[in-house]
Every structure is written in structure tokens, then in C-alpha cells.
Design a protein around this motif. Structure first.
Motif, PDB file in Angstrom:
ATOM      1  N   ALA A  28       0.837  -1.209   0.000  1.00 34.19           N
ATOM      2  CA  ALA A  28       0.000   0.000   0.000  1.00 34.19           C
ATOM      3  C   ALA A  28       0.868   1.254   0.000  1.00 34.19           C
ATOM      4  N   GLU A  29       1.984   1.217   0.740  1.00 33.23           N
ATOM      5  CA  GLU A  29       2.899   2.372   0.772  1.00 33.23           C
ATOM      6  C   GLU A  29       3.469   2.651  -0.618  1.00 33.23           C
ATOM      7  N   LEU A  30       3.851   1.584  -1.325  1.00 29.47           N
ATOM      8  CA  LEU A  30       4.440   1.757  -2.659  1.00 29.47           C
ATOM      9  C   LEU A  30       3.400   2.251  -3.657  1.00 29.47           C
ATOM     10  N   ARG A  31       2.161   1.756  -3.551  1.00 26.31           N
ATOM     11  CA  ARG A  31       1.090   2.255  -4.429  1.00 26.31           C
ATOM     12  C   ARG A  31       0.851   3.742  -4.183  1.00 26.31           C
ATOM     13  N   SER A  32       0.902   4.124  -2.915  1.00 23.75           N
ATOM     14  CA  SER A  32       0.699   5.530  -2.558  1.00 23.75           C
ATOM     15  C   SER A  32       1.826   6.403  -3.121  1.00 23.75           C
ATOM     16  N   LEU A  33       3.048   5.894  -3.051  1.00 26.18           N
ATOM     17  CA  LEU A  33       4.191   6.643  -3.603  1.00 26.18           C
ATOM     18  C   LEU A  33       4.054   6.787  -5.116  1.00 26.18           C
ATOM     19  N   LYS A  34       3.606   5.732  -5.772  1.00 28.02           N
ATOM     20  CA  LYS A  34       3.427   5.798  -7.228  1.00 28.02           C
ATOM     21  C   LYS A  34       2.357   6.814  -7.592  1.00 28.02           C
ATOM     22  N   GLU A  35       1.285   6.801  -6.825  1.00 30.91           N
ATOM     23  CA  GLU A  35       0.202   7.751  -7.104  1.00 30.91           C
ATOM     24  C   GLU A  35       0.662   9.187  -6.894  1.00 30.91           C
ATOM     25  N   LYS A  36       1.515   9.392  -5.913  1.00 30.12           N
ATOM     26  CA  LYS A  36       1.973  10.740  -5.583  1.00 30.12           C
ATOM     27  C   LYS A  36       3.039  11.246  -6.555  1.00 30.12           C
ATOM     28  N   TYR A  37       4.011  10.363  -6.917  1.00 33.72           N
ATOM     29  CA  TYR A  37       5.164  10.824  -7.689  1.00 33.72           C
ATOM     30  C   TYR A  37       5.189  10.337  -9.137  1.00 33.72           C
ATOM     31  N   GLY A  38       4.380   9.358  -9.471  1.00 34.65           N
ATOM     32  CA  GLY A  38       4.448   8.792 -10.814  1.00 34.65           C
ATOM     33  C   GLY A  38       5.602   7.813 -10.902  1.00 34.65           C
ATOM     34  N   ARG A  39       6.758   8.321 -11.187  1.00 36.47           N
ATOM     35  CA  ARG A  39       7.962   7.501 -11.180  1.00 36.47           C
ATOM     36  C   ARG A  39       8.565   7.536  -9.785  1.00 36.47           C
ATOM     37  N   ILE A  40       8.655   6.372  -9.128  1.00 37.20           N
ATOM     38  CA  ILE A  40       9.257   6.376  -7.800  1.00 37.20           C
ATOM     39  C   ILE A  40      10.724   5.991  -7.902  1.00 37.20           C
ATOM     40  N   LEU A  41      11.526   6.698  -7.115  1.00 36.75           N
ATOM     41  CA  LEU A  41      12.983   6.595  -7.148  1.00 36.75           C
ATOM     42  C   LEU A  41      13.504   6.140  -5.785  1.00 36.75           C
ATOM     43  N   PRO A  42      14.799   5.856  -5.698  1.00 38.23           N
ATOM     44  CA  PRO A  42      15.335   5.446  -4.396  1.00 38.23           C
ATOM     45  C   PRO A  42      15.039   6.419  -3.265  1.00 38.23           C
ATOM     46  N   LYS A  43      14.985   7.710  -3.551  1.00 38.20           N
ATOM     47  CA  LYS A  43      14.695   8.670  -2.489  1.00 38.20           C
ATOM     48  C   LYS A  43      13.274   8.514  -1.953  1.00 38.20           C
ATOM     49  N   HIS A  44      12.411   7.844  -2.733  1.00 39.31           N
ATOM     50  CA  HIS A  44      11.050   7.577  -2.277  1.00 39.31           C
ATOM     51  C   HIS A  44      10.955   6.239  -1.562  1.00 39.31           C
ATOM     52  N   TYR A  45      11.523   5.178  -2.174  1.00 36.34           N
ATOM     53  CA  TYR A  45      11.356   3.865  -1.553  1.00 36.34           C
ATOM     54  C   TYR A  45      12.458   3.512  -0.564  1.00 36.34           C
ATOM     55  N   TRP A  46      13.592   4.243  -0.567  1.00 37.69           N
ATOM     56  CA  TRP A  46      14.638   4.053   0.435  1.00 37.69           C
ATOM     57  C   TRP A  46      14.971   5.404   1.079  1.00 37.69           C
ATOM     58  N   PRO A  47      14.036   6.026   1.770  1.00 38.27           N
ATOM     59  CA  PRO A  47      14.271   7.382   2.297  1.00 38.27           C
ATOM     60  C   PRO A  47      15.354   7.456   3.357  1.00 38.27           C
ATOM     61  N   ASP A  48      15.711   6.313   3.966  1.00 42.84           N
ATOM     62  CA  ASP A  48      16.742   6.311   5.008  1.00 42.84           C
ATOM     63  C   ASP A  48      18.107   5.871   4.488  1.00 42.84           C
ATOM     64  N   LEU A  49      18.272   5.840   3.172  1.00 45.39           N
ATOM     65  CA  LEU A  49      19.554   5.409   2.604  1.00 45.39           C
ATOM     66  C   LEU A  49      20.668   6.351   3.060  1.00 45.39           C
ATOM     67  N   GLN A  50      21.705   5.768   3.665  1.00 47.28           N
ATOM     68  CA  GLN A  50      22.807   6.566   4.210  1.00 47.28           C
ATOM     69  C   GLN A  50      23.993   6.646   3.249  1.00 47.28           C
ATOM     70  N   ILE A  51      24.308   5.519   2.593  1.00 41.21           N
ATOM     71  CA  ILE A  51      25.505   5.433   1.750  1.00 41.21           C
ATOM     72  C   ILE A  51      25.170   4.772   0.419  1.00 41.21           C
ATOM     73  N   LEU A  52      25.598   5.400  -0.673  1.00 45.02           N
ATOM     74  CA  LEU A  52      25.665   4.758  -1.990  1.00 45.02           C
ATOM     75  C   LEU A  52      27.142   4.705  -2.346  1.00 45.02           C
ATOM     76  N   ASN A  53      27.706   3.503  -2.360  1.00 40.49           N
ATOM     77  CA  ASN A  53      29.128   3.341  -2.623  1.00 40.49           C
ATOM     78  C   ASN A  53      29.322   2.783  -4.028  1.00 40.49           C
ATOM     79  N   THR A  54      29.911   3.604  -4.894  1.00 41.57           N
ATOM     80  CA  THR A  54      30.100   3.200  -6.284  1.00 41.57           C
ATOM     81  C   THR A  54      31.274   3.964  -6.874  1.00 41.57           C
TER      82      THR A  54
END
Length: 564
Positions: free
Chosen positions: A281-307
Motif C-alpha cells: 500500500a505504501e508503494l502504491r501511494s508513492l506511485k500515485e503521488k510521484y508517478g515515477r518512484i525513485l530510491p529517495k522515495h522507496y529508500w528514504p533512510d539510505l545513508q551510503i551509496l558506494n560506487t
């Protein structure tokens, strides 16, 4: 509260072992020359009774009484090596012989692309894995905590290889060092990974990416590790194309049957799933709100992207843009290859601090690289702002090994130089880790000529980092060659490159390197190019030469003008 307590305990444990290794690094950084001398002596002592060590007088080198004499004896007794120089000795190890390059036998091998048709089997010894790689990994994880204390409060999406890919003739495992590290890590660390290691045994890349993101998007992820930023782009594309299917799977606790996933891998994954209508339900709500959902939407607590950000990979990181939360720190992955993890990125910067207390390094000034007898420099002799070719000596049987990499010194950590990788040299092109050599490319074209019956007067290929694909230009002897015939020719080139280069195969299969583009050149296009190059002052007539495999936008633009 229980989750927070566990997170604090994990952070404490990783910090404790990390600080121990950081203390060792800081001690080494006080006197780089003394440190590199001690490391070389350690490697010589370790391997002096091996066949290779005896043949190259390791015991005699150790009799040196000063650092200068030690380095001098080393260079006099041990010539610079390529993998092809070492291959016969590695083959003997693979066939069960002991004490050839080092004491005993390897605990495993890691494969990477070679400059010939055969891949490189890089020996991983117990001494290298347990005393070097393992300790560096612990410090590496601690660097994340230093930047973001809550890095390990959520799950970790970490892209690794298979811990077992094949076996040597004597039965020794060949696999991914990162995969083995994940397999052998303590249970409390294994619990951090978002998906079981079985996911990396899914052969179909679309299915693998789906399983990774179907699993990861359901969870609170605080750490995302992938050496290649192109992988992050492919994983997000998987979400874009399959979000509704993922939401349905999450709601029902299932794994879509629209993807080809082996029964063993499917069972291992499904054992981790339970119906989760709340997250769906959370993901459906994010899709409805943003259209395209990105890591900042589905992983809002992401601390590190190591690349990686170095070399060509910045093109991919620029495409990522603002996909991630504002608090996400994106440290450089660092100078890291199958042959050697040369050091780590420290203090949140994008520069790799070399680890002269773990490996012995030598360097050749970029301006001296064409010299048949170049001057080899010690780590302690490097200068900020200068470019160098790097050579490594390790506890894994690589001695004065040419990494074929160009690096730049960016500063110092105490007395230890910090570096950034710039590019591969000597006829190797790599957009996203595929590392195609010119020799492999010419061999692939030769095979295409045999299979298709088409002969070329001239050919050249350019890597286009912005498109993440290769452009192929052919001047065929038969000027009536059609575009369809030329494209079939490229298909054979592509298929042959896959046979010759394991890393190219992986990047093609995972869509990180896209389908090549075929161009038919005007007759005698090479002559026109040569004339234009001389006219523009790009080369002298008597010294004119060119590579047949390049990543060079200026020359690429010139060949675009020579298409029929």
C-alpha cells in the motif's frame, strides 16, 4: 527497540574492528618509505622458498641492509611482469602443483579478462585473503560509519559475484572474492543483506535484477553497494518497468513467474517472503503521488551509496542525478581490481589512500612510459599532480605486475600518496569494467571475416561512454556490402568478444554495454582520415599510427564524417 538495539550492537562491533585497522594505517602513514620496505621484505620472506622465489633470488635480495639496496636488488632480479608472463606458473598451480609462485596452493582463484582469448585466473592465497583483504574489508565498512553513523541501521543491497563460478583442474574453487567475503562473513553481518546470495546465481540478468529489486524495494535499505554505477541505472530501470508486478509480489509474498528463475534460487528467495500488504500500500501511494518512484522515495533512510566515480564512470553517476535522498553520502568505491585492492577511500573524499603496509607498489612516470627502460619509482617518491603507471607486488603471487592503469596522485594521507584512477592504457578500453583489449577486438574481426566471407580493408571501433555502446566502422573490400550484411558481421564480432572476454559477456548480458552500432565507411576511409589528421597537426606523416579500438571523441567525430 529491538531493531535499534541490534543496529547499535552491529555498529559497535564493526567500529571496534575498524578502529584497530585504522590505527595500523595511521602508523604506516607516518613513514611511507619505512612501511614499503617492511612490506617488500614480508612478501620476499613469505615466498622465498617457492620455485619462483628461488629462481629470482628472493633470499639474496633480503640480504640488503638499506631500503635503497633492497629496492635496487629487487629491480635487478625481478623483471616487470604481465599476466601472460605469469600464466604458465598459475597453470601449474591450477593443475595441483604446490610452492610454485608462493608457498602451498591458492585457496581460490578470481577470474578477470585477459589480453588474450584466455581469461586471467588470479590466485587468492590464504595470506592475501585473511591478512590483507579481510582486514581491508573491515576498515572499509568502518569508513561508512565514520561518514554516516546509521549506515547499518537498515538493510544492505550489495552487488557481488558468485562465490563459486567454476573449478580449476585440481578442484580449487574459482569465484568472486566479494561473493566469498559475503558467504564467509559473520552471521550478524549476513542478516544485513537484503537478499540471500542465491540471487546472484540467477543466470538471466533481467530476472536477477527483478529479484534483487523486488526484495530490496520491500525493505528499509540504508546501504547500497555496487562498483559500477551503470548497475544502479539498470536496477532503477527494472523498477520503472516492473513496479506493479513488484507491488503485487510484495502484497502476496510471492516471486513473479514471469521471470526465468531456477527452482533452487526461487526456493531460497521465497523462503524469505511473507505477505506484506502494508508495504504494498505504501508503494502504491508513492506511485500515485510521484508517478515515477525513485530510491529517495522507496529508500528514504539510505545513508551510503558506494560506487565508482573515477575514470569514465562519472557519465553514469551524472545520469543518476537526484535519485537518492539528500542525506545519502556517495563515496568513491576506490581503486579496486581482481588483482589487488590497492587501498581505500578515507575521510569522505574520492581519493584512494594506497596501503603500502599491505602491498608493495612501484610506478613509472607517464612521460617515461614509452621508454624501453623506464625508471621505476617507489611509493614514497611520488609527486602530487603527476600521472603514473602502477605496478603491484602482492601476497597472491603477482610480482612487479603491470596493472595497465594510469593513475594520478591527488595528495597525501600522512606520507602515503592518494590516487585517482584515470584510464586503462596500452590498447585496452573499458566503459563499465568490460576491459576489451585491441588484440581481442582484432581477433573478433578476423573471426567475423572467416564466418561471413566478408573482407575488410580497414576497421575501427569507438567506445561511446554516453551511449554505453561500441560503434563499429568497416571499409569492406566488396563495396556492394549491404547494411544488413555489415550488421551480421558485427553480430559475429560481438559473439566472439563474448567468447574471448568474460567481463564483456557479463556487461553485455546485464545491459551495461548495449548493442553495438554498425557503420559502413567510404572506400579508402583510412587514407582520408590519415590525411586529415596530418593536416590538423594531430600526427606527423612518418610517425603516423592509430589504435583500432579507442575511446576518443575527437577521432570518433572524424570517422562519422567518413561514413557512406
Amino acid at each position: 527497540m529491538k531493531k535499534e538495539k541490534n543496529a547499535r550492537l552491529i555498529t559497535f562491533a564493526l567500529s571496534w574492528v575498524g578502529r584497530k585497522n585504522l590505527k595500523v594505517l595511521k602508523k604506516a602513514s607516518k613513514d611511507c618509505k619505512k612501511t614499503e620496505e617492511a612490506t617488500l621484505r614480508g612478501i620476499l620472506e613469505y615466498a622465498k622458498n617457492s620455485e619462483w622465489g628461488k629462481a629470482h633470488n628472493f633470499a639474496k635480495i633480503l640480504e640488503a641492509t638499506t631500503p635503497e639496496d633492497l629496492f635496487k636488488r629487487w629491480q635487478e632480479n625481478v623483471p616487470p611482469q604481465s599476466y601472460e608472463d605469469l600464466r604458465p606458473f598459475v597453470e601449474r598451480h591450477k593443475n595441483g602443483e604446490e610452492n610454485i609462485l608462493f608457498p602451498g596452493k591458492p585457496m581460490m582463484y578470481a577470474t578477470t579478462s585477459g589480453t588474450t582469448s584466455a581469461p586471467k585466473w588470479i590466485p587468492i592465497t590464504d595470506a592475501y585473503y585473511n591478512n590483507i583483504f579481510s582486514k581491508m574489508s573491515k576498515l572499509w565498512l568502518y569508513t561508512f560509519i565514520m561518514q554516516r553513523p546509521k549506515t547499518f541501521w537498515g538493510k544492505c543491497v550489495s552487488i557481488v559475484g558468485k562465490d563459486v563460478e567454476s573449478h580449476a583442474p585440481d578442484g580449487t574453487v574459482c569465484g568472486s572474492v566479494s561473493g566469498v567475503t559475503q558467504r564467509d562473513c559473520p552471521e550478524f553481518i549476513k542478516g544485513l543483506y537484503s537478499a540471500p546470495s542465491a540471487v546472484f546465481y540467477i543466470d538471466d540478468y533481467k530476472a536477477r535484477n527483478y529479484a534483487l529489486m523486488r526484495t530490496g524495494i520491500e525493505q528499509n535499505v540504508s546501504l547500497f553497494i555496487t562498483a559500477n554505477p551503470s548497475t544502479a541505472i539498470e536496477l532503477q530501470r527494472t523498477v520503472d518497468e516492473n513496479l506493479d508486478e513488484m507491488i503485487k509480489d510484495i502484497e502476496n509474498g510471492t516471486l513473479s513467474d514471469k521471470f526465468t528463475i531456477g527452482e533452487e534460487q526461487r526456493s531460497a528467495l521465497c523462503a524469505k517472503y511473507k505477505p506484506n500488504p502494508k508495504r504494498a500500500a505504501e508503494l502504491r501511494s508513492l506511485k500515485e503521488k510521484y508517478g515515477r518512484i525513485l530510491p529517495k522515495h522507496y529508500w528514504p533512510d539510505l545513508q551510503i551509496l558506494n560506487t565508482w566515480h573515477c575514470g569514465n564512470t562519472h557519465v553514469y553517476t551524472e545520469k543518476i542525478g537526484d535519485w537518492y535522498p539528500e542525506q545519502t553520502c556517495c563515496p568513491e568505491f576506490g581503486y579496486f581490481a581482481s588483482e589487488c585492492r590497492a587501498g581505500l577511500v578515507m575521510n569522505g573524499k574520492n581519493d584512494t589512500v594506497l596501503f603500502p603496509h599491505m602491498h608493495y607498489f612501484e610506478f613509472v612516470d607517464f612521460d617515461d612510459m614509452e621508454n624501453p627502460n623506464p625508471k621505476f619509482l617507489q611509493t614514497s617518491e611520488l609527486q602530487k599532480g603527476k600521472k603514473y603507471l602502477i605496478y603491484i607486488t602482492t601476497y597472491g603471487g603477482l610480482y612487479r605486475y603491470n596493472m595497465n592503469d594510469l593513475v594520478e596522485v591527488t595528495g597525501f594521507y600522512g606520507t602515503i600518496p592518494t590516487i585517482q584512477f584515470l584510464q586503462k592504457v596500452n590498447g585496452i578500453v573499458s566503459m563499465t569494467g568490460e576491459k576489451i583489449s585491441e588484440r581481442q577486438f582484432t581477433e573478433a574481426v578476423s573471426e567475423a571475416e572467416k564466418e561471413t566471407g566478408l573482407k575488410t580493408r580497414f576497421y575501427v571501433s569507438f567506445a561511446d561512454i554516453n551511449e554505453s555502446r561500441y560503434h563499429y566502422y568497416y571499409d569492406f573490400m566488396d563495396e556492394n556490402t549491404t547494411q544488413e550484411q555489415a550488421e551480421n558481421f558485427t553480430k559475429v564480432v560481438d559473439a566472439t568478444l563474448k567468447k574471448l572476454n568474460v567481463e564483456y559477456t557479463a556487461k553485455r548480458d546485464s545491459f551495461r554495454v548495449k548493442d553495438g552500432v554498425t557503420h559502413i565507411l567510404k572506400a579508402n576511409a583510412f587514407e582520408d582520415f590519415k590525411a586529415a589528421s596530418i593536416a590538423k597537426g594531430m600526427a606527423r606523416d612518418g610517425q603516423f599510427k592509430m589504435n583500432l579500438l579507442m575511446q576518443d571523441d575527437k577521432r570518433h567525430a572524424m570517422f562519422k564524417e567518413l561514413v557512406k
